[in-house]
Write an enzyme that holds these catalytic residues in place. Structure first.
Site, PDB file in Angstrom:
ATOM      1  N   HIS A  93       0.860  -1.194   0.000  1.00 30.75           N
ATOM      2  CA  HIS A  93       0.000   0.000   0.000  1.00 30.75           C
ATOM      3  C   HIS A  93       0.895   1.242   0.000  1.00 30.75           C
ATOM      4  O   HIS A  93       1.949   1.262   0.631  1.00 30.75           O
ATOM      5  CB  HIS A  93      -0.911  -0.012   1.228  1.00 30.75           C
ATOM      6  CG  HIS A  93      -1.982   1.034   1.149  1.00 30.75           C
ATOM      7  ND1 HIS A  93      -1.745   2.353   1.455  1.00 30.75           N
ATOM      8  CD2 HIS A  93      -3.274   0.962   0.743  1.00 30.75           C
ATOM      9  CE1 HIS A  93      -2.865   3.041   1.250  1.00 30.75           C
ATOM     10  NE2 HIS A  93      -3.802   2.212   0.818  1.00 30.75           N
ATOM     11  N   GLU A 163      -3.685   1.860  -7.536  1.00 28.41           N
ATOM     12  CA  GLU A 163      -4.020   2.994  -6.673  1.00 28.41           C
ATOM     13  C   GLU A 163      -3.077   4.161  -6.959  1.00 28.41           C
ATOM     14  O   GLU A 163      -1.968   4.221  -6.395  1.00 28.41           O
ATOM     15  CB  GLU A 163      -3.888   2.593  -5.198  1.00 28.41           C
ATOM     16  CG  GLU A 163      -4.877   1.555  -4.748  1.00 28.41           C
ATOM     17  CD  GLU A 163      -5.274   1.765  -3.290  1.00 28.41           C
ATOM     18  OE1 GLU A 163      -6.464   1.828  -3.017  1.00 28.41           O
ATOM     19  OE2 GLU A 163      -4.379   1.899  -2.436  1.00 28.41           O
TER      20      GLU A 163
HETATM   21  P1  PGA Z   1      -9.257   6.317   0.035  1.00 35.40           P
HETATM   22  O1  PGA Z   1      -8.085   5.275   0.286  1.00 35.40           O
HETATM   23  O2  PGA Z   1     -10.408   5.553  -0.536  1.00 35.40           O
HETATM   24  O3  PGA Z   1      -9.542   6.889   1.374  1.00 35.40           O
HETATM   25  O4  PGA Z   1      -8.708   7.341  -0.934  1.00 35.40           O
HETATM   26  C1  PGA Z   1      -7.865   4.204  -0.569  1.00 35.40           C
HETATM   27  C2  PGA Z   1      -6.754   3.364  -0.022  1.00 35.40           C
HETATM   28  O5  PGA Z   1      -5.890   3.896   0.677  1.00 35.40           O
HETATM   29  O6  PGA Z   1      -6.702   2.156  -0.250  1.00 35.40           O
END
Ligand code: PGA
Length: 251
Positions: A93, A163
């Protein structure tokens, strides 16, 4: 089936609130059981507490140790997660990478999970986009490093989450567009396919970053994501209920 992953991050603050949220999430999993799979990636301390409250939602973690040696004060092994009933675990992450987790460390964590038959949710993403497209090489490095040595047949036991760091959390610059999501998913599939001599690969790719009840559907329909990794919106029952219904309606 689309996979909707609630990343609770470092919340909720109390065991009581975690159990309440787990039960509400379980109710959503039951309502939408025919259309989507729900998973909750919770902080370690809440994992044993919520395990029995999640119902049809799967139990997940947010990280694991890169090793199984006992001399790892402060860490939690993949074996411990497995015996606690964990099915999914986030690795790489961006918030962990920002704290110093390198591609090499992510690979070790990935391999630990894999050895214990926990499905890694491998997060990949770029800090920013430059007009020349150099950011694509960072995504390529993250993918190639983690997938090194993984047999093709095992790809169905791995989930990738795209992401973009600039679209995550309260510091997000802006939301990504479904087109940006779709293009990156094509790119990720191409990189993974190249790793297996250009063969078609069967791997589930999610989208994450400021997903909310408004945009959730389009990341799936136009963005071609096969599920979502949801942070903040998964902690608000009202919003997550709408978001889940939206995903179910397009699934
Ligand atoms: P968020 O975070 O939906 O709050 O932008 C996504 C994540 O960190 O996986």
């Amino acid at each position: 089936m689309n996979l909707l992953v609630a990343n609770w991050k470092m919340a909720p603050d109390t065991p009581k609130a975690a159990v309440v949220l787990a039960k509400k999430t379980a109710a959503l999993a039951r309502t939408h059981k025919k259309t989507l799979t729900l998973a909750v990636c919770a902080p370690f301390v809440h994992i044993p507490l919520i395990a029995k409250s999640l119902g049809l939602a799967s139990l997940g973690a947010q990280s694991t140790a890169p090793t199984d040696t006992i001399a790892s004060t402060g860490l939690v092994s993949a074996g411990m997660l497995k015996s606690a009933g964990v099915k999914y675990c986030i690795v790489g992450h961006s918030e962990a990478r920002a704290r110093g987790d390198s591609n090499a460390l992510v690979k070790e964590q990935f391999d630990q999970l894999f050895a214990k038959k926990i499905i890694p949710i491998l997060c990949v993403g770029e800090k920013e986009r430059d007009p020349q497209g150099w950011y694509l090489s960072s995504i390529k490095d993250q993918l190639e490093s983690a997938l090194l040595g993984v047999p093709k047949a095992a790809l169905k036991r791995i989930v990738i989450a795209y992401e973009p760091i600039w679209a995550i959390g309260s510091n997000a610059v802006r939301e990504a567009t479904p087109t940006e999501c779709r293009e990156m998913i094509i790119f990720i599939r191409k990189i993974v396919s190249d790793l297996y001599e250009g063969e078609k690969v069967n791997i589930q790719i999610l989208y994450g970053g400021s997903v909310n009840e408004e945009n959730a559907g389009t990341f799936i329909t136009e963005g071609t994501a096969q599920g979502l990794l949801v942070g903040r919106a998964s902690l608000d029952v009202k919003i997550f209920t709408k978001l889940t219904a939206r995903v179910a309606s397009v699934s």
